[in-house]
Write a protein that holds these residues in place. Structure first.
Motif, PDB file in Angstrom:
ATOM      1  N   PHE A 171       0.762  -1.210   0.011  1.00 48.21           N
ATOM      2  CA  PHE A 171      -0.123  -0.121  -0.238  1.00 48.21           C
ATOM      3  C   PHE A 171       1.034   1.424   0.089  1.00 48.21           C
ATOM      4  O   PHE A 171       1.897   1.228   0.740  1.00 48.21           O
ATOM      5  CB  PHE A 171      -1.066  -0.001   1.219  1.00 48.21           C
ATOM      6  N   ILE A 172       0.331   2.370  -0.709  1.00 51.50           N
ATOM      7  CA  ILE A 172       0.981   3.546  -0.798  1.00 51.50           C
ATOM      8  C   ILE A 172       0.216   4.584  -0.820  1.00 51.50           C
ATOM      9  O   ILE A 172      -0.883   4.489  -0.882  1.00 51.50           O
ATOM     10  CB  ILE A 172       1.817   3.571  -2.360  1.00 51.50           C
ATOM     11  N   VAL A 173       0.577   5.805  -0.435  1.00 57.14           N
ATOM     12  CA  VAL A 173      -0.283   7.019  -0.473  1.00 57.14           C
ATOM     13  C   VAL A 173       0.136   7.809  -1.584  1.00 57.14           C
ATOM     14  O   VAL A 173       1.059   7.899  -2.402  1.00 57.14           O
ATOM     15  CB  VAL A 173       0.317   7.765   0.815  1.00 57.14           C
ATOM     16  N   VAL A 174      -0.926   8.342  -2.392  1.00 56.48           N
ATOM     17  CA  VAL A 174      -1.049   9.078  -3.533  1.00 56.48           C
ATOM     18  C   VAL A 174      -1.700  10.355  -3.252  1.00 56.48           C
ATOM     19  O   VAL A 174      -2.849  10.646  -2.730  1.00 56.48           O
ATOM     20  CB  VAL A 174      -1.981   8.381  -4.805  1.00 56.48           C
ATOM     21  N   THR A 175      -0.987  11.420  -3.560  1.00 55.29           N
ATOM     22  CA  THR A 175      -1.505  12.718  -3.702  1.00 55.29           C
ATOM     23  C   THR A 175      -1.452  13.636  -4.827  1.00 55.29           C
ATOM     24  O   THR A 175      -0.770  13.143  -5.838  1.00 55.29           O
ATOM     25  CB  THR A 175      -0.501  13.539  -2.483  1.00 55.29           C
ATOM     26  N   ALA A 230     -10.866   6.142 -11.780  1.00 56.43           N
ATOM     27  CA  ALA A 230     -11.748   7.273 -11.243  1.00 56.43           C
ATOM     28  C   ALA A 230     -10.961   8.006 -10.167  1.00 56.43           C
ATOM     29  O   ALA A 230     -11.182   9.204  -9.800  1.00 56.43           O
ATOM     30  CB  ALA A 230     -13.275   6.842 -10.908  1.00 56.43           C
ATOM     31  N   LEU A 231     -10.611   7.142  -9.130  1.00 56.04           N
ATOM     32  CA  LEU A 231     -10.005   7.593  -7.798  1.00 56.04           C
ATOM     33  C   LEU A 231      -8.873   8.485  -8.289  1.00 56.04           C
ATOM     34  O   LEU A 231      -8.470   9.372  -7.586  1.00 56.04           O
ATOM     35  CB  LEU A 231      -9.629   6.342  -7.022  1.00 56.04           C
ATOM     36  N   MET A 232      -7.898   7.845  -9.136  1.00 53.20           N
ATOM     37  CA  MET A 232      -6.554   8.472  -9.446  1.00 53.20           C
ATOM     38  C   MET A 232      -6.948   9.851 -10.144  1.00 53.20           C
ATOM     39  O   MET A 232      -6.653  10.980  -9.989  1.00 53.20           O
ATOM     40  CB  MET A 232      -5.855   7.696 -10.067  1.00 53.20           C
ATOM     41  N   ALA A 233      -7.895   9.956 -10.893  1.00 56.99           N
ATOM     42  CA  ALA A 233      -8.559  11.173 -11.688  1.00 56.99           C
ATOM     43  C   ALA A 233      -8.730  12.106 -10.648  1.00 56.99           C
ATOM     44  O   ALA A 233      -8.620  13.385 -10.678  1.00 56.99           O
ATOM     45  CB  ALA A 233      -9.319  10.908 -12.553  1.00 56.99           C
ATOM     46  N   MET A 234      -9.357  11.818  -9.589  1.00 54.46           N
ATOM     47  CA  MET A 234      -9.987  12.702  -8.367  1.00 54.46           C
ATOM     48  C   MET A 234      -8.742  13.215  -7.835  1.00 54.46           C
ATOM     49  O   MET A 234      -8.491  14.477  -7.433  1.00 54.46           O
ATOM     50  CB  MET A 234     -10.939  12.024  -7.428  1.00 54.46           C
ATOM     51  N   VAL A 235      -7.660  12.433  -7.344  1.00 53.63           N
ATOM     52  CA  VAL A 235      -6.540  12.721  -6.768  1.00 53.63           C
ATOM     53  C   VAL A 235      -5.784  13.874  -7.516  1.00 53.63           C
ATOM     54  O   VAL A 235      -5.430  15.031  -7.184  1.00 53.63           O
ATOM     55  CB  VAL A 235      -5.591  11.656  -6.301  1.00 53.63           C
ATOM     56  N   ALA A 236      -5.741  13.358  -9.056  1.00 50.71           N
ATOM     57  CA  ALA A 236      -4.966  14.487  -9.758  1.00 50.71           C
ATOM     58  C   ALA A 236      -5.649  15.713 -10.237  1.00 50.71           C
ATOM     59  O   ALA A 236      -4.670  16.513 -10.276  1.00 50.71           O
ATOM     60  CB  ALA A 236      -4.760  13.636 -11.273  1.00 50.71           C
ATOM     61  N   ARG A 237      -6.775  15.717  -9.799  1.00 51.09           N
ATOM     62  CA  ARG A 237      -7.562  17.058 -10.009  1.00 51.09           C
ATOM     63  C   ARG A 237      -7.316  17.818  -8.649  1.00 51.09           C
ATOM     64  O   ARG A 237      -8.004  18.949  -8.426  1.00 51.09           O
ATOM     65  CB  ARG A 237      -8.884  16.804 -10.162  1.00 51.09           C
ATOM     66  N   ILE A 239      -8.714  16.921  -5.700  1.00 52.20           N
ATOM     67  CA  ILE A 239      -9.877  16.921  -4.850  1.00 52.20           C
ATOM     68  C   ILE A 239      -9.580  16.137  -3.704  1.00 52.20           C
ATOM     69  O   ILE A 239     -10.230  16.372  -2.543  1.00 52.20           O
ATOM     70  CB  ILE A 239     -11.022  15.947  -5.462  1.00 52.20           C
ATOM     71  N   GLY A 240      -8.514  15.439  -3.445  1.00 55.41           N
ATOM     72  CA  GLY A 240      -8.250  14.787  -2.184  1.00 55.41           C
ATOM     73  C   GLY A 240      -6.802  13.990  -2.124  1.00 55.41           C
ATOM     74  O   GLY A 240      -6.195  13.864  -3.419  1.00 55.41           O
ATOM     75  N   TRP A 241      -6.689  13.037  -1.295  1.00 52.76           N
ATOM     76  CA  TRP A 241      -5.745  11.946  -1.452  1.00 52.76           C
ATOM     77  C   TRP A 241      -6.269  10.677  -1.459  1.00 52.76           C
ATOM     78  O   TRP A 241      -7.443  10.419  -0.786  1.00 52.76           O
ATOM     79  CB  TRP A 241      -4.486  12.363  -0.205  1.00 52.76           C
ATOM     80  N   ALA A 242      -5.396   9.463  -1.351  1.00 52.39           N
ATOM     81  CA  ALA A 242      -5.792   8.226  -1.223  1.00 52.39           C
ATOM     82  C   ALA A 242      -4.886   7.327  -1.293  1.00 52.39           C
ATOM     83  O   ALA A 242      -3.621   7.719  -1.160  1.00 52.39           O
ATOM     84  CB  ALA A 242      -6.515   7.635  -2.873  1.00 52.39           C
ATOM     85  N   ALA A 258       0.132  14.439 -12.976  1.00 59.22           N
ATOM     86  CA  ALA A 258      -0.348  15.270 -12.193  1.00 59.22           C
ATOM     87  C   ALA A 258      -0.426  14.455 -10.522  1.00 59.22           C
ATOM     88  O   ALA A 258      -1.292  15.284  -9.393  1.00 59.22           O
ATOM     89  CB  ALA A 258      -1.882  15.608 -12.583  1.00 59.22           C
ATOM     90  N   LEU A 259       0.114  13.342 -10.317  1.00 60.39           N
ATOM     91  CA  LEU A 259       0.240  12.680  -9.172  1.00 60.39           C
ATOM     92  C   LEU A 259       1.568  12.522  -8.608  1.00 60.39           C
ATOM     93  O   LEU A 259       2.486  12.516  -9.128  1.00 60.39           O
ATOM     94  CB  LEU A 259      -0.403  11.220  -9.324  1.00 60.39           C
ATOM     95  N   GLY A 260       1.375  12.529  -7.181  1.00 56.93           N
ATOM     96  CA  GLY A 260       2.633  12.126  -6.492  1.00 56.93           C
ATOM     97  C   GLY A 260       2.419  11.025  -5.588  1.00 56.93           C
ATOM     98  O   GLY A 260       1.453  10.631  -4.989  1.00 56.93           O
TER      99      GLY A 260
END
Length: 321
Positions: A171-175, A230-237, A239-242, A258-260
């Motif tokens: 598991f990793i954190v995506v921002t 969809a989850l990664m698209a929202m993080v890229a915009r 909207i939040g982190w996952a 657009a992701l880290g």
């Protein structure tokens, strides 16, 4: 002509050491002892006549020559691994019926490759392949509507099924890429970004929630999303982190700029990708498909992700079993 002393094993060890900067981690990745790793690197540098690594730094870093050599060798190793996976001989000609389920994480690349390789190995066989969630695939296996399934697991035994491990997926954190705070602040609810969850009925959502509960972490969330993309698209915009995994992150390649991606501050927390089969399907068929899948995972997802995120080298890898 390739210089004497430049071996495939030496190049693979160099790739591993370049990704992690540690002889100990490179030994774990390659399955060699630490002295053997050091010897392989010494032999390779002697053969090419230049220093490929700055051995005085910890973690080790590539020299300018090493960076150029790695770029060329990574391309060569990718082609060699691809050729190896595509030439894998599977004894499937005798089959009359095969139903295979594959986790939907691999829809975009690996599943089409696996499907064509299997089809090339079968003659006169009724072949059915489906993609679905891990929970549904395991249920289908237990109901005997599938012969073989490739799915994620939390490591618990599945009654009536035989499991062949394929890969460890931590598991990793995506921002968003412009996030410059501390991951620990996000996990403690002190960040400005809200937490985005997987849909609660998914296995990955259950595994993440179990980890948060064990760590005494409570995170409120407005959104539950059932799709990696969809989850990664929202993080890229923004909207939040996952919390996701390298396989989930890798599937969202279109959003990577657009992701880290960041390590989860809890080493060892992961899910496992495995091949499941019933007792009547043990033997060369399931083992051959497992071997092919490991090669595809290594070539098309794990090796490229090690290049992109070197800190994953010690935790994101194939499993033998």
């Amino acid at each position: 002509m390739i210089k004497k002393g430049v071996t495939l094993r030496g190049i693979e060890v160099f790739e591993a050491l370049a990704s992690c900067g540690s002889v100990a981690q490179a030994a774990e990745i390659t399955g060699l002892s630490q002295p053997a790793v050091s010897q392989q690197i010494s032999n390779l540098e002697a053969a090419v006549g230049v220093a490929l690594l700055d051995h005085s730094r910890r973690p080790m870093r590539l020299t300018a020559a090493g960076e150029g050599f790695l770029r060329r060798m990574t391309l060569a190793l990718t082609q060699l691994r691809l050729a190896q996976s595509e030439l894998t001989v599977m004894d499937l000609a005798h089959l009359t019926d095969l139903s295979l389920g594959v986790i939907d994480d691999f829809d975009n690349d690996l599943t089409p490759r696996l499907a064509t390789m299997l089809a090339d190995s079968m003659a006169g066989c009724r072949f059915r392949m489906i993609t679905d969630s891990s929970k549904n695939l395991i249920q289908a296996m237990q109901e005997k509507s599938l012969h073989i399934a490739i799915a994620a697991t939390s490591g618990d035994a599945k009654e009536g099924l035989i499991e062949l491990p394929l890969a460890r997926d931590p598991f990793i954190v995506v921002t968003p890429s412009d996030f410059h705070g501390r991951v620990v602040d996000l996990l403690e609810g002190r960040g400005q970004l809200p937490f985005l969850r997987y849909e609660s009925h998914q296995l990955i959502a259950n595994q993440i929630e179990n980890h948060l509960t064990r760590s005494n972490i409570t995170l409120e969330s407005q959104f539950e999303i059932g799709s990696h993309l969809a989850l990664m698209a929202m993080v890229a915009r923004g909207i939040g982190w996952a919390i996701t995994t390298p396989f989930g992150f890798g599937r969202a390649e279109r959003f990577h700029a657009a992701l880290g991606a960041h390590p989860l501050p809890a080493p060892g927390v992961s899910r496992q990708i495995s091949l499941f089969t019933g007792a009547d399907w043990t033997g060369p068929v399931s083992r051959n498909i497992a071997t092919t899948m490991r090669q595809l995972l290594q070539t098309h997802m794990i090796a490229p992700m090690h290049t992109q995120l070197p800190w994953l080298a010690g935790s994101f890898h194939t499993l033998e079993g």
